[in-house]
Design a protein around this motif. Structure first.
Motif, PDB file in Angstrom:
ATOM      1  N   ALA A  87       0.852  -1.198   0.000  1.00  0.00           N
ATOM      2  CA  ALA A  87       0.000   0.000   0.000  1.00  0.00           C
ATOM      3  C   ALA A  87       0.878   1.236   0.000  1.00  0.00           C
ATOM      4  N   TRP A  88       0.444   2.244  -0.742  1.00  0.00           N
ATOM      5  CA  TRP A  88       1.159   3.511  -0.778  1.00  0.00           C
ATOM      6  C   TRP A  88       0.159   4.639  -1.010  1.00  0.00           C
ATOM      7  N   VAL A  89       0.651   5.825  -1.321  1.00  0.00           N
ATOM      8  CA  VAL A  89      -0.180   7.027  -1.399  1.00  0.00           C
ATOM      9  C   VAL A  89       0.008   7.683  -2.754  1.00  0.00           C
ATOM     10  N   GLU A  90      -1.068   8.242  -3.291  1.00  0.00           N
ATOM     11  CA  GLU A  90      -0.956   9.145  -4.427  1.00  0.00           C
ATOM     12  C   GLU A  90      -1.542  10.485  -4.039  1.00  0.00           C
ATOM     13  N   ALA A  91      -0.825  11.544  -4.407  1.00  0.00           N
ATOM     14  CA  ALA A  91      -1.262  12.916  -4.117  1.00  0.00           C
ATOM     15  C   ALA A  91      -1.421  13.677  -5.420  1.00  0.00           C
ATOM     16  N   LEU A  92      -2.434  14.526  -5.476  1.00  0.00           N
ATOM     17  CA  LEU A  92      -2.700  15.321  -6.682  1.00  0.00           C
ATOM     18  C   LEU A  92      -1.921  16.622  -6.610  1.00  0.00           C
ATOM     19  N   LEU A  93      -1.111  16.874  -7.650  1.00  0.00           N
ATOM     20  CA  LEU A  93      -0.263  18.063  -7.665  1.00  0.00           C
ATOM     21  C   LEU A  93      -0.457  18.837  -8.970  1.00  0.00           C
ATOM     22  N   PRO A  94      -0.428  20.157  -8.902  1.00  0.00           N
ATOM     23  CA  PRO A  94      -0.637  20.969 -10.112  1.00  0.00           C
ATOM     24  C   PRO A  94       0.449  20.707 -11.151  1.00  0.00           C
ATOM     25  N   GLY A  95       0.000  20.495 -12.392  1.00  0.00           N
ATOM     26  CA  GLY A  95       0.921  20.269 -13.492  1.00  0.00           C
ATOM     27  C   GLY A  95       1.467  18.865 -13.580  1.00  0.00           C
ATOM     28  N   LEU A  96       1.247  18.035 -12.547  1.00  0.00           N
ATOM     29  CA  LEU A  96       1.796  16.679 -12.522  1.00  0.00           C
ATOM     30  C   LEU A  96       0.721  15.600 -12.462  1.00  0.00           C
ATOM     31  N   GLY A  97      -0.456  15.939 -11.969  1.00  0.00           N
ATOM     32  CA  GLY A  97      -1.481  14.925 -11.765  1.00  0.00           C
ATOM     33  C   GLY A  97      -1.206  14.147 -10.493  1.00  0.00           C
ATOM     34  N   TRP A  98      -1.587  12.872 -10.491  1.00  0.00           N
ATOM     35  CA  TRP A  98      -1.427  12.033  -9.303  1.00  0.00           C
ATOM     36  C   TRP A  98      -0.004  11.476  -9.260  1.00  0.00           C
ATOM     37  N   VAL A  99       0.667  11.711  -8.132  1.00  0.00           N
ATOM     38  CA  VAL A  99       2.056  11.288  -7.945  1.00  0.00           C
ATOM     39  C   VAL A  99       2.115  10.318  -6.770  1.00  0.00           C
ATOM     40  N   GLY A 100       2.831   9.200  -6.954  1.00  0.00           N
ATOM     41  CA  GLY A 100       2.877   8.166  -5.942  1.00  0.00           C
ATOM     42  C   GLY A 100       4.034   8.337  -4.959  1.00  0.00           C
ATOM     43  N   PHE A 101       3.720   8.157  -3.672  1.00  0.00           N
ATOM     44  CA  PHE A 101       4.715   8.214  -2.594  1.00  0.00           C
ATOM     45  C   PHE A 101       4.587   6.957  -1.742  1.00  0.00           C
ATOM     46  N   ASP A 102       5.717   6.365  -1.383  1.00  0.00           N
ATOM     47  CA  ASP A 102       5.731   5.133  -0.588  1.00  0.00           C
ATOM     48  C   ASP A 102       6.415   5.413   0.751  1.00  0.00           C
ATOM     49  N   PRO A 103       5.657   5.821   1.766  1.00  0.00           N
ATOM     50  CA  PRO A 103       6.283   6.151   3.058  1.00  0.00           C
ATOM     51  C   PRO A 103       6.856   4.931   3.770  1.00  0.00           C
ATOM     52  N   THR A 104       6.392   3.735   3.436  1.00  0.00           N
ATOM     53  CA  THR A 104       6.952   2.530   4.047  1.00  0.00           C
ATOM     54  C   THR A 104       8.427   2.385   3.711  1.00  0.00           C
ATOM     55  N   ASN A 105       8.777   2.696   2.475  1.00  0.00           N
ATOM     56  CA  ASN A 105      10.146   2.516   2.013  1.00  0.00           C
ATOM     57  C   ASN A 105      10.866   3.834   1.723  1.00  0.00           C
ATOM     58  N   GLY A 106      10.205   4.945   1.994  1.00  0.00           N
ATOM     59  CA  GLY A 106      10.838   6.244   1.862  1.00  0.00           C
ATOM     60  C   GLY A 106      11.230   6.605   0.444  1.00  0.00           C
ATOM     61  N   LYS A 107      10.405   6.234  -0.531  1.00  0.00           N
ATOM     62  CA  LYS A 107      10.750   6.547  -1.912  1.00  0.00           C
ATOM     63  C   LYS A 107       9.498   6.868  -2.707  1.00  0.00           C
ATOM     64  N   LEU A 108       9.700   7.379  -3.900  1.00  0.00           N
ATOM     65  CA  LEU A 108       8.591   7.633  -4.803  1.00  0.00           C
ATOM     66  C   LEU A 108       8.183   6.333  -5.482  1.00  0.00           C
ATOM     67  N   ALA A 109       6.906   6.211  -5.791  1.00  0.00           N
ATOM     68  CA  ALA A 109       6.455   5.060  -6.573  1.00  0.00           C
ATOM     69  C   ALA A 109       7.109   5.116  -7.947  1.00  0.00           C
ATOM     70  N   ASN A 110       7.535   3.969  -8.438  1.00  0.00           N
ATOM     71  CA  ASN A 110       8.257   3.937  -9.707  1.00  0.00           C
ATOM     72  C   ASN A 110       7.809   2.745 -10.541  1.00  0.00           C
ATOM     73  N   ILE A 111       8.639   2.296 -11.428  1.00  0.00           N
ATOM     74  CA  ILE A 111       8.280   1.244 -12.379  1.00  0.00           C
ATOM     75  C   ILE A 111       8.166  -0.125 -11.719  1.00  0.00           C
ATOM     76  N   GLU A 112       8.423  -0.211 -10.416  1.00  0.00           N
ATOM     77  CA  GLU A 112       8.290  -1.470  -9.684  1.00  0.00           C
ATOM     78  C   GLU A 112       6.965  -1.570  -8.930  1.00  0.00           C
ATOM     79  N   PHE A 113       6.130  -0.543  -9.038  1.00  0.00           N
ATOM     80  CA  PHE A 113       4.859  -0.507  -8.310  1.00  0.00           C
ATOM     81  C   PHE A 113       3.710  -0.818  -9.266  1.00  0.00           C
ATOM     82  N   ILE A 114       2.926  -1.835  -8.935  1.00  0.00           N
ATOM     83  CA  ILE A 114       1.797  -2.268  -9.764  1.00  0.00           C
ATOM     84  C   ILE A 114       0.504  -1.887  -9.055  1.00  0.00           C
ATOM     85  N   ILE A 115      -0.273  -1.012  -9.663  1.00  0.00           N
ATOM     86  CA  ILE A 115      -1.506  -0.514  -9.051  1.00  0.00           C
ATOM     87  C   ILE A 115      -2.659  -1.494  -9.302  1.00  0.00           C
ATOM     88  N   VAL A 116      -3.348  -1.849  -8.231  1.00  0.00           N
ATOM     89  CA  VAL A 116      -4.551  -2.677  -8.345  1.00  0.00           C
ATOM     90  C   VAL A 116      -5.808  -1.830  -8.161  1.00  0.00           C
TER      91      VAL A 116
END
Length: 289
Positions: free
Chosen positions: A221-250
């Motif tokens: 589980a992780w978080v997506e936040a809506l940001l101007p000019g970027l849309g929804w951006v993924g953040f993974d507070p469990t691992n302290g990183k941004l969501a990237n090409i290793e994250f599969i959304i269900v």
């Protein structure tokens, strides 16, 4: 990049079940830089599986096993293609907070701005925000990066300290929890700052990153936040990183309740045991399956 996902859920009952009525949210979404190329779902005992999309666009499968049984297995297999999203800027403009307020002035994002069952603000949450100096400053992207890292640094990843239905105060009080807790805490903070945030359920491919402390063989589980000019951006507070090409959304929603992988009703059965096993593998092409 291609991935295969194998997700098995097994129930065993101490006495026969006369009927199982279940719904599951475990099919990866087709969204943005992700495509679900193939998805197969079957149960044992066999059942007729039907599906629909919920109000958030998540694919929901549901089935009924009307005969007596002492076990139930639900097996999902998927092939997913992910492409790399454009790199994020280091920061947003000096006017980003004003732009965000304009975006959220209407009710389009109301559900992701208001508190929900598992993201209720509390005094412990406000204490954490004061401790970490979390307030509207810098720009929204920079602040969310800071919050993401702060949760990773402040909380210990530890199983069996919280429950699936725990409020955020349980993790806040002991500074320990799992990915669900950390996602709920970050969402609650984001919404206090009037940043639309949503809870994302899915899978994480474990590539050996030394910062990766989330459980292998399970959903994530992780978080997506809506940001101007970027849309929804993924953040993974469990691992302290941004969501990237290793994250599969269900699935995504206001909190865990909107995206529960499995829920249902059984008649009879006495005690039960539950086993969940998830395997995510990187493959060269879809044909590798």
């Amino acid at each position: 990049m291609y991935y295969t996902v194998h997700h098995v859920t097994r129930f065993r009952y101490s006495a026969p079940i006369t009927e199982s009525i279940m719904e599951v949210r475990i099919q990866p979404r087709n969204e943005g830089y992700q495509r679900c190329l193939d998805f197969r779902l079957h149960t044992n005992p066999k059942s007729q599986i039907m599906s629909y999309r919920d109000e958030l666009g998540n694919r929901v499968h549901h089935f009924d096993v009307p005969n007596r049984h002492t076990h139930l297995s639900i097996t999902a297999e998927a092939i997913v293609e992910l492409t790399t999203a454009p790199a994020l800027p280091d920061a947003l403009s000096d006017y980003a907070w004003d732009e965000l307020d304009v975006m959220t002035a209407q009710d389009q994002y109301w559900d992701m701005l208001e508190s929900s069952r598992f993201t209720q603000p509390s005094e412990l949450l406000h204490d954490l925000m004061r401790e970490l100096n979390i307030q509207r400053r810098d720009d929204p992207l920079s602040l969310l990066r800071t919050i993401n890292t702060a949760i990773y640094d402040t909380f210990e990843y530890a199983k069996k300290n919280t429950r699936v239905d725990s409020p955020i105060d349980d993790a806040l009080s002991i500074r320990r929890g799992v990915c669900q807790d950390f996602a709920h805490i970050m969402i609650a903070i984001g919404r206090e700052l009037r940043i639309p945030c949503r809870y994302v359920s899915g899978y994480l491919f474990h590539s050996g990153d030394r910062r990766d402390r989330s459980a292998d063989g399970a959903t994530h589980a992780w978080v997506e936040a809506l940001l101007p000019g970027l849309g929804w951006v993924g953040f993974d507070p469990t691992n302290g990183k941004l969501a990237n090409i290793e994250f599969i959304i269900v699935a995504w929603g206001r909190d865990f309740m909107d995206v529960t992988p499995l829920r249902g009703v059984v008649l009879g059965g006495g005690e039960h045991t539950l086993e969940v096993r998830v395997t995510v593998a990187r493959v060269e092409s879809p044909a590798a399956e």
